[in-house]
Structure formats: C-alpha cells, structure tokens
Design an enzyme around this catalytic site. Sequence first.
Site, PDB file in Angstrom:
ATOM      1  CB  ILE A  16      20.792 -36.462  91.923  1.00 47.63           C
ATOM      2  CG1 ILE A  16      19.967 -36.780  93.173  1.00 47.63           C
ATOM      3  CG2 ILE A  16      21.622 -35.207  92.130  1.00 47.63           C
ATOM      4  CD1 ILE A  16      20.824 -37.070  94.398  1.00 47.63           C
ATOM      5  N   GLY A  17      21.330 -36.816  88.846  1.00 46.16           N
ATOM      6  CA  GLY A  17      22.157 -36.486  87.699  1.00 46.16           C
ATOM      7  C   GLY A  17      22.656 -37.722  87.010  1.00 46.16           C
ATOM      8  N   GLY A  31      26.017 -39.068  84.293  1.00 43.62           N
ATOM      9  CA  GLY A  31      27.242 -38.818  83.554  1.00 43.62           C
ATOM     10  C   GLY A  31      27.617 -40.030  82.741  1.00 43.62           C
ATOM     11  N   GLY A  32      28.834 -39.975  82.168  1.00 44.48           N
ATOM     12  CA  GLY A  32      29.267 -41.076  81.322  1.00 44.48           C
ATOM     13  C   GLY A  32      29.490 -42.371  82.074  1.00 44.48           C
ATOM     14  CE  LYS A  55      28.979 -42.477  89.264  1.00 46.16           C
ATOM     15  NZ  LYS A  55      30.261 -41.757  89.252  1.00 46.16           N
ATOM     16  CG  ASP A  93      36.185 -36.407  85.458  1.00 51.91           C
ATOM     17  OD1 ASP A  93      36.547 -35.571  84.599  1.00 51.91           O
ATOM     18  OD2 ASP A  93      35.049 -36.915  85.474  1.00 51.91           O
TER      19      ASP A  93
END
Length: 544
Positions: A21-22, A24-25, A44, A142
């Site tokens: 899906i995606g 990030g850091g 995740k 964040d």
Amino acid sequence: MGTFAAPEGLIAGRYRLGPRIGRGGMGTVWRANDELLAREVAVKELHVDDELSAAEAQVHRDRTLREARTVAQIKHPNVIVLHDIVEQDGRPWIVMELVDGRALSDRLAAEGPVPAREAARIGVAMLGALRAAHARGVLHRDIKPANVLLEAGTGRVVLTDFGIAQVSGATTITETGAFVGSPEYTAPERMSGGRTGPESDLWSLGVLLCTALSGASPFHRDSLGGILHAVVYDEIRPPANAGPLLPVVRGLLERDPAHRMGADEAERLLRGYLDTGRLASSARYTPTQRSVPVPPPAPAPPAPPSPDATPHNTGTDPSPTCPPQNARRGRGRTVLMAAVALTALAGMGAGLAVVLVDRESEPVDPKPGRPSVPSGQASVAVPSLPSQPRVKAPAGYHVVRDPAGFALAVPDGYTRSLEPPRVFYYSPGKEFRIGILIQDARPDGPIGAMRDSAAQAPDRYPGYCDGRVEKTTHKGNPAASWEFTWNGFEEDPGPRHTYDLGWDEGGKMYDVWVSGPAVKSVEGRRHFDTALDTFVRTRPVSSP
C-alpha cells in the site's frame, strides 16, 4: 538499513500479504488477509537497521511492543484501530484495520486544496483523535496529510501511523536524542529541543489545515535549512484560502506553546463554523504574548504616512474613538530569545545546526573603544550599505546598531526585545513600543502588504477602528502607511494608536511602527518620525 520486499506466505501463520500500500521512513504497509477471521487488514512491517547488534535489536522490539500496546488502548472513531502485533523474520509487524480510501496528501495532489468547510471537518476529526491520544499520554509527533486517511463512502477521517509516537513515561521507538518527523509540520519547540507536549501536535494540526486549504505547507522551502529557519524564525503567512478559519489557524500556529490555542477552543470554533457557516463573532484570537500590533501573515505590518509626507497630527492629542476596554493591568515579562539551537537531525542526511542569536543592541560608535553619546546631537558612523551614512540622535534619544541589520535612534531608557521575526524597543512599562520587521519584498509592494494587514486587522486588534492605508514614498523608495486606533490586548491599559510605515529597499521590505496610548499620540508620532528619519540599513550580525 536493508532492502525490504514482500515476503511470501503467511505472517505469523495467519496474515497473508497482498500488494504493498505504501512505504515510509519507519516501515512498509501491505494489504493483507486475516485468514483466521476472514477479513482484510493492513500490515505494517517496521524497518529495523540491519547494522544493529542483537541487544540493540531486542531493545527496538521491546520499545515497539510497549508503544503498540499503549496505542492499541486508544479508542476513538478517528484513530486507526490496532488489531495485533507479531514478530516474523526477526522484526515486528503491526496489524491494523484496513481503511479503504486515500490519504489526504493523495487527495490534495489529485484535486488541489479543499474548501474551508471540508478543512473544518477534518480539523474537528483530528482534534478528537488527538484528544483521545493525549488522554492516554501519547503524542503523535507526525501529524501531516500523508497520515490522515479519508475513508471512501463514509467520509470518515482517520489518524494513522503512530510509528514515532511518544508515550508518557517510556522511551520512544526512535533512538533517544534523535529527531524524527517531518520538519515542515514540526513545532518550533521540538526543533529547538524544548519541552514537547500536546501543544506540539496542535501546531502540526495548524500546519496541516494550512496545507489542506492551500495545497502546500506554509513552511515549505527548497532546503532543510530553509525549512528550519521558516519554522523557527520567518513570518508565518497562512494562506488566503484560510478565510473564515484564519483565527483558528493563527491560534494553532502560535510559536509560544504557552499561548497556543487549545484543542477545546479550536474544536468549539470549528464546530460552530460547520453549524453556522461562520466562526463565532467572538473568535478574534490574539496571541497574548504579543503586546504590540503585529502584521498578519502577510509581509510586514503597515504604517502611516512616511516622514516625507505631511504628518496627520497638528500638535494636539485626539480623543480616543474606539470603545473603551476593561483590560486587566498585567505586565507580561519581555521575552528575550537568547539562543535557539537546532540540533542535528537524525535520519535526514548530514547533521545541521542552526543558531539564532539575540544580542543586546549596542550603541553605534564610529571607532572601537570610544564610548557612544546617549543623547544630544550625537553623530555617529554606521557600518552600512553601500557607504557609511551618519545617524544623528536628537536630544533625549540615542542611536543603536541592531544585530538584525539596521540602526536608528530610540528614546533613552528603551530596552530591546527580540520576538522573531520582529525586533521591539520598549519604553519602561511598555507604554510605547517601537517595532521593526525585515523580510523579502512582495510582488504587490508595500501597499499590498499594508492592505492585507488592514483587511485582517479586525481579527487581530480588539476594537480596531479609524484604519487608514495610503500609498506613499520613503526617501525615494516605494512605501505605504497605515494608521489606526484599537483597544489594546489584555495587558494594555486602554485605547492605543499605531503609526506604521513599510517600504521596499535593496530587495527587502522594511517595516517600522510605533504603538502608544491614544491620549499620547503626539508623543508616539514624535518617536515614529524620529525612528524613520534616522533608520539606516547595516550589515546583520550573525553570531555573538
């Protein structure tokens, strides 16, 4: 850090991974199927540095578990639901609800800014989510459009990605002392290493609202150093699209967390706007630590006719024309910003340290070692651009060379206060205030800046009235003036009168204004004219 690819088979013998899906850091998110409960979920995979020792990796896993348990206790419809946390191949995996929809960042990229009503709806949802998190001692740290999900069909707004959240009383997932987060959305107190609390998340929400309303963060710059400078020092310019939400945006973007608008007040105003189509008439948020008129987000505050123009006063003090205000007589202590150090940022390439220094303004002297003359017809040389102009201080005044890059004559006994991005010179008790702001020139010139400031004045200055903006010149440069009366903030004793002038020179816009009691406007005008007559540019002092 190693390269992560979609593992084959099941995670923890239960979650079968699908498409990514995606990423990030902090981790990569996969769509997955929970084969035990026959439902789709999001999984995740948290990134772990391959160079960590076994002991360090275990510490990282322990922190992850501890924080995940805390976040899992947050129950709110606008907070992502955590279902499970498991370990596979030596790294933790977090199982969350799958929100079918898209991130706010994707929505903005595809369709542009959202209307004020939609921004208000998102803001209310985020405030509810943050209130629930803060009640559990969790700071998100964040808040940004990429971490706000918009569920398709229902329109539900969901705050996700607590990967760098800070839990009260616990060491965070990230290494102690390291900075993590998105600089454009990070509160200035976090940048400067100060105390972080719920107010820091509220600042980030203010930036998010600006981004939603305009399509871009007000702190976006071309370099990391530029972003840090913008967050901590530059003039904050909320987008024109903020419109009716401007008091909320400005309240959340108050640099001093002690004076930042709280979640309850912000939600009350936003809900009122959703119900009625306008903010409550009492929604005129004015930061209490700013005891002098400060220009709205536009370039600098505005000013009255320049010294080249005919003075408006004829020698008698006018009677105050604004309704009197029952203000409490409290004297806020002048805040002197001594040194704000921005420490090296971890995970963002080479470290960066930025120091903003406030030094005591020093009397200008033509030669080292020679004492300056505080009053009388003193004449001193000022290191300036491009030559060495001489500044004369009339009786009762003395010349100061300010580290910010200017020199001028101020009344004897006045003290300097750096309140970024402005510099103030206060009389004893702050009865009179001389303000100076230097910033980049605007395409529409000083008159555009002054008109913008005057248009927002009713929301900035209690009892604002008799406002007058005029186009003029100052020493041959394009200029604009602004003059008005207002009731003062809470610590002010009564009606005040402000003279303000902004002009373009050398690629910058210089803004000088004087505020004082309305019943002493003649004295205020004298201080104003003297400041303008003696003002010269100098070379800024960048270090102590």
